[in-house]
Design a protein around this motif. Structure first.
Motif, PDB file in Angstrom:
ATOM      1  N   PHE A   1       0.857  -1.183   0.000  1.00 56.17           N
ATOM      2  CA  PHE A   1       0.000   0.000   0.000  1.00 56.17           C
ATOM      3  C   PHE A   1       0.891   1.230   0.000  1.00 56.17           C
ATOM      4  N   ALA A   2       0.565   2.243  -0.817  1.00 57.18           N
ATOM      5  CA  ALA A   2       1.397   3.451  -0.874  1.00 57.18           C
ATOM      6  C   ALA A   2       0.556   4.681  -1.176  1.00 57.18           C
ATOM      7  N   LEU A   3       0.976   5.812  -0.571  1.00 55.03           N
ATOM      8  CA  LEU A   3       0.350   7.116  -0.810  1.00 55.03           C
ATOM      9  C   LEU A   3       1.359   8.006  -1.521  1.00 55.03           C
ATOM     10  N   PRO A   4       1.020   8.541  -2.695  1.00 56.37           N
ATOM     11  CA  PRO A   4       1.990   9.330  -3.453  1.00 56.37           C
ATOM     12  C   PRO A   4       2.122  10.773  -2.941  1.00 56.37           C
ATOM     13  N   MET A   5       3.280  11.341  -3.148  1.00 55.42           N
ATOM     14  CA  MET A   5       3.439  12.782  -3.009  1.00 55.42           C
ATOM     15  C   MET A   5       2.803  13.456  -4.223  1.00 55.42           C
ATOM     16  N   ASP A   6       2.576  14.790  -4.119  1.00 52.92           N
ATOM     17  CA  ASP A   6       1.799  15.517  -5.128  1.00 52.92           C
ATOM     18  C   ASP A   6       2.307  15.341  -6.553  1.00 52.92           C
ATOM     19  N   ASP A   7       3.601  15.300  -6.751  1.00 49.56           N
ATOM     20  CA  ASP A   7       4.158  15.299  -8.099  1.00 49.56           C
ATOM     21  C   ASP A   7       4.205  13.915  -8.734  1.00 49.56           C
ATOM     22  N   TYR A   8       3.731  12.886  -8.053  1.00 54.05           N
ATOM     23  CA  TYR A   8       3.867  11.521  -8.564  1.00 54.05           C
ATOM     24  C   TYR A   8       2.516  10.832  -8.658  1.00 54.05           C
ATOM     25  N   SER A   9       2.429   9.930  -9.616  1.00 55.77           N
ATOM     26  CA  SER A   9       1.193   9.193  -9.863  1.00 55.77           C
ATOM     27  C   SER A   9       1.246   7.813  -9.211  1.00 55.77           C
ATOM     28  N   LEU A  10       0.094   7.163  -9.176  1.00 52.34           N
ATOM     29  CA  LEU A  10       0.052   5.793  -8.684  1.00 52.34           C
ATOM     30  C   LEU A  10       0.875   4.874  -9.579  1.00 52.34           C
ATOM     31  N   GLU A  11       0.890   5.156 -10.849  1.00 52.14           N
ATOM     32  CA  GLU A  11       1.687   4.348 -11.773  1.00 52.14           C
ATOM     33  C   GLU A  11       3.181   4.509 -11.487  1.00 52.14           C
ATOM     34  N   ASP A  12       3.601   5.723 -11.128  1.00 52.29           N
ATOM     35  CA  ASP A  12       5.007   5.933 -10.747  1.00 52.29           C
ATOM     36  C   ASP A  12       5.371   5.052  -9.546  1.00 52.29           C
ATOM     37  N   LEU A  13       4.494   5.022  -8.558  1.00 49.23           N
ATOM     38  CA  LEU A  13       4.765   4.203  -7.378  1.00 49.23           C
ATOM     39  C   LEU A  13       4.802   2.720  -7.729  1.00 49.23           C
ATOM     40  N   LYS A  14       3.869   2.293  -8.571  1.00 45.46           N
ATOM     41  CA  LYS A  14       3.833   0.882  -8.965  1.00 45.46           C
ATOM     42  C   LYS A  14       5.132   0.480  -9.640  1.00 45.46           C
ATOM     43  N   THR A  15       5.649   1.333 -10.490  1.00 44.01           N
ATOM     44  CA  THR A  15       6.909   1.037 -11.184  1.00 44.01           C
ATOM     45  C   THR A  15       8.051   0.858 -10.190  1.00 44.01           C
ATOM     46  N   GLU A  16       8.142   1.773  -9.228  1.00 47.84           N
ATOM     47  CA  GLU A  16       9.228   1.698  -8.241  1.00 47.84           C
ATOM     48  C   GLU A  16       9.077   0.478  -7.318  1.00 47.84           C
ATOM     49  N   ILE A  17       7.854   0.197  -6.901  1.00 46.60           N
ATOM     50  CA  ILE A  17       7.626  -0.961  -6.036  1.00 46.60           C
ATOM     51  C   ILE A  17       7.949  -2.248  -6.772  1.00 46.60           C
ATOM     52  N   ASP A  18       7.496  -2.339  -8.018  1.00 40.55           N
ATOM     53  CA  ASP A  18       7.781  -3.549  -8.807  1.00 40.55           C
ATOM     54  C   ASP A  18       9.276  -3.769  -8.974  1.00 40.55           C
ATOM     55  N   GLU A  19      10.000  -2.687  -9.100  1.00 47.00           N
ATOM     56  CA  GLU A  19      11.460  -2.804  -9.226  1.00 47.00           C
ATOM     57  C   GLU A  19      12.055  -3.478  -7.995  1.00 47.00           C
ATOM     58  N   GLU A  20      11.555  -3.122  -6.808  1.00 48.19           N
ATOM     59  CA  GLU A  20      12.071  -3.732  -5.587  1.00 48.19           C
ATOM     60  C   GLU A  20      11.618  -5.180  -5.432  1.00 48.19           C
ATOM     61  N   ILE A  21      10.409  -5.477  -5.892  1.00 46.83           N
ATOM     62  CA  ILE A  21       9.951  -6.865  -5.830  1.00 46.83           C
ATOM     63  C   ILE A  21      10.759  -7.744  -6.767  1.00 46.83           C
ATOM     64  N   VAL A  22      11.042  -7.247  -7.964  1.00 50.62           N
ATOM     65  CA  VAL A  22      11.883  -8.003  -8.906  1.00 50.62           C
ATOM     66  C   VAL A  22      13.269  -8.227  -8.312  1.00 50.62           C
ATOM     67  N   ARG A  23      13.759  -7.225  -7.625  1.00 48.88           N
ATOM     68  CA  ARG A  23      15.059  -7.382  -6.965  1.00 48.88           C
ATOM     69  C   ARG A  23      15.004  -8.479  -5.899  1.00 48.88           C
ATOM     70  N   MET A  24      13.896  -8.545  -5.150  1.00 46.27           N
ATOM     71  CA  MET A  24      13.732  -9.616  -4.170  1.00 46.27           C
ATOM     72  C   MET A  24      13.690 -10.979  -4.848  1.00 46.27           C
ATOM     73  N   GLN A  25      13.137 -11.034  -6.056  1.00 44.72           N
ATOM     74  CA  GLN A  25      13.014 -12.293  -6.784  1.00 44.72           C
ATOM     75  C   GLN A  25      14.332 -12.764  -7.392  1.00 44.72           C
ATOM     76  N   ASN A  26      15.204 -11.816  -7.694  1.00 44.90           N
ATOM     77  CA  ASN A  26      16.422 -12.163  -8.442  1.00 44.90           C
ATOM     78  C   ASN A  26      17.690 -12.161  -7.611  1.00 44.90           C
ATOM     79  N   GLU A  27      17.664 -11.507  -6.460  1.00 44.71           N
ATOM     80  CA  GLU A  27      18.865 -11.409  -5.636  1.00 44.71           C
ATOM     81  C   GLU A  27      18.578 -11.888  -4.218  1.00 44.71           C
ATOM     82  N   LEU A  28      19.566 -12.503  -3.614  1.00 44.27           N
ATOM     83  CA  LEU A  28      19.454 -12.834  -2.197  1.00 44.27           C
ATOM     84  C   LEU A  28      19.597 -11.562  -1.373  1.00 44.27           C
TER      85      LEU A  28
END
Length: 439
Positions: free
Chosen positions: A328-355
């Motif tokens: 769950f995430a709340l964006p700052m004014d200058d960012y969209s929900l899609e921006d947050l999704k992109t950044e969160i997905d990046e960290e999840i992919v990192r969890m999937q690919n790296e120890l």
């Protein structure tokens, strides 16, 4: 001198953690099926009496959601021998406090009393189980109370409908789909005979666990338990339908408008595995890595460094018949929900690919040890843990195994759980937005 003092403090803390891991208790079952768990702790003159029933909102009848939670209120109305309105007064007059709560999987009631008033607590809980006051006056009174509670905690609360919006999308056909408190429409549906039928089905000794924890004389406690509970008749065996949901194989997109908010929110949720499994523990640990504390990955990245989010939270709901992982995430004014999704997905992919690093892993274990110690630092906490483990798994001894089971989850297990369950085609993406006329 300072170094020596620090080493001494560390040694004492480690000794405390080691000591806290072992909770001694005695367990037995009455002839009517009531599971009894006793834990003696004479460090303070207090005792907790808790009765946990194996019934939660997942067991609500079709079209009558909120029934399990309704009983959390209704069973304080009184009994054959306790007048209406006297329950709370009786507890406070004996120097105690009481409460109850309902989850998707169970409902629990408890009293915390001076230990010399243990007998009154046992008698009251036996009264609740044996012959509570279930009548039209109580039903109508509590129906109004619960409707108001729903308005205050959900319908008029910012983001109050978030969890129920998630569950209805990822558990569309089973009992986890609706809010624990039920819908306002369904709260009007049950008649008095529905409440009596629900009580007779679920509120039997063979569907309950009694825990007594604290400053007790074990043999005297057993005598009182036998006197108050052993003659309560056993209920019929409960037949539950299998929990089966079709796999989520492509992203579910949903939108919900909430008139109580001004800041939109992004929620992503994945259906996962039941509580008690190694994979559920791995998912729990992933949520710690992602959002527990300012140095966690998502908090540090989105809140502290990039200033993209006001807040971000990951969590794992491990349920008896399934599981739910969410971000769950709340964006700052200058960012969209899609921006947050992109950044969160990046960290999840990192969890999937790296120890995760060894340092992160050790920090994670330290956090879990602290959480365990805090949860079981009092007889109240120990009583609740014993009741939960016995009710959910039929094994109160899990209270002494949890830390080792978490420690047995490797960095590879964490990576594998992320790979298996946290994929875009297996999730709900929910845009939780202000009311349309407020945007």
């Amino acid at each position: 001198m300072t170094k020596k003092l620090n080493l001494t403090i560390c040694a004492l803390l480690m000794a405390f953690v080691g000591f806290a891991q072992q909770v001694d208790f005695e367990q037995y079952t009455l002839d009517n099926g009531l599971d009894v768990v006793l834990h003696q702790d004479k460090s303070a003159p207090l005792v907790k009496v808790e009765v946990m029933y194996n019934v939660g909102s997942k067991d609500d009848p079709e079209g009558k959601t909120g029934m399990a939670h309704f009983f959390e209120h209704l069973l304080f109305e009184g009994t054959k021998n306790i007048d209406r309105g006297e329950w709370f007064k009786m507890v406070t007059d004996h120097g105690g406090a009481n409460n109850a709560n309902t989850s998707w999987d169970r409902t629990t009631y408890f009293e915390i009393l001076p230990s010399n008033n243990l007998q009154i607590g046992l008698w009251m809980e036996s009264e609740r189980m044996r012959h509570p006051k279930i009548d039209t006056v109580g039903v109508n009174t509590q129906r109004g109370v619960i409707k108001e509670e729903r308005k205050q905690t959900q319908d008029n609360q910012p983001y109050g409908n978030l969890i129920s919006q998630i569950t209805q999308n990822i558990f569309p056909t089973t009992g986890y789909r609706h809010a624990i408190i039920g819908t306002l429409e369904d709260l009007n549906n049950p008649e008095l005979e529905d409440f009596n039928a629900f009580f007779n089905k679920f509120y039997a000794p063979n569907n309950a666990v009694l825990v007594v924890a604290g400053d007790i004389d074990v043999e005297q406690t057993k005598e009182w338990i036998d006197a108050y509970f052993s003659s309560i008749p056993m209920g019929e065996k409960i037949e539950r339908k299998p929990f089966e949901e079709a796999p989520i194989e492509e992203t579910i997109y949903a939108t919900f408008h909430d008139s109580n908010i001004q800041i939109p929110a992004l929620a992503m949720a994945y259906r996962t595995v039941p509580d008690g499994t190694k994979e559920a523990k791995a998912l729990d640990m992933i949520s710690q890595v992602l959002s527990s504390g300012k140095s966690s990955r998502l908090t540090r990245k989105l809140v502290e460094d990039k200033k993209m989010a006001l807040a971000v939270q990951a969590g794992n709901f491990a349920l008896r018949n399934g599981g739910m992982y969410f971000v769950f995430a709340l964006p700052m004014d200058d960012y969209s929900l899609e921006d947050l999704k992109t950044e969160i997905d990046e960290e999840i992919v990192r969890m999937q690919n790296e120890l995760i690093s060894e340092n992160e892993y050790q920090k994670l274990i330290n956090q879990l040890e602290t959480r365990f110690v805090n949860a079981n630092a009092s007889v109240e906490g120990i009583g609740s843990s014993l009741a939960e483990f016995q009710t959910k798994f039929g094994d109160a001894s899990l209270i002494n195994k949890q830390l080792e089971e978490y420690r047995a989850v490797s960095r590879e297990d964490i990576r594998n759980a992320a790979k298996k369950y946290l994929n875009p085609n297996q999730r709900l993406v929910l845009d939780y937005l202000p009311a349309e006329d407020e945007q």
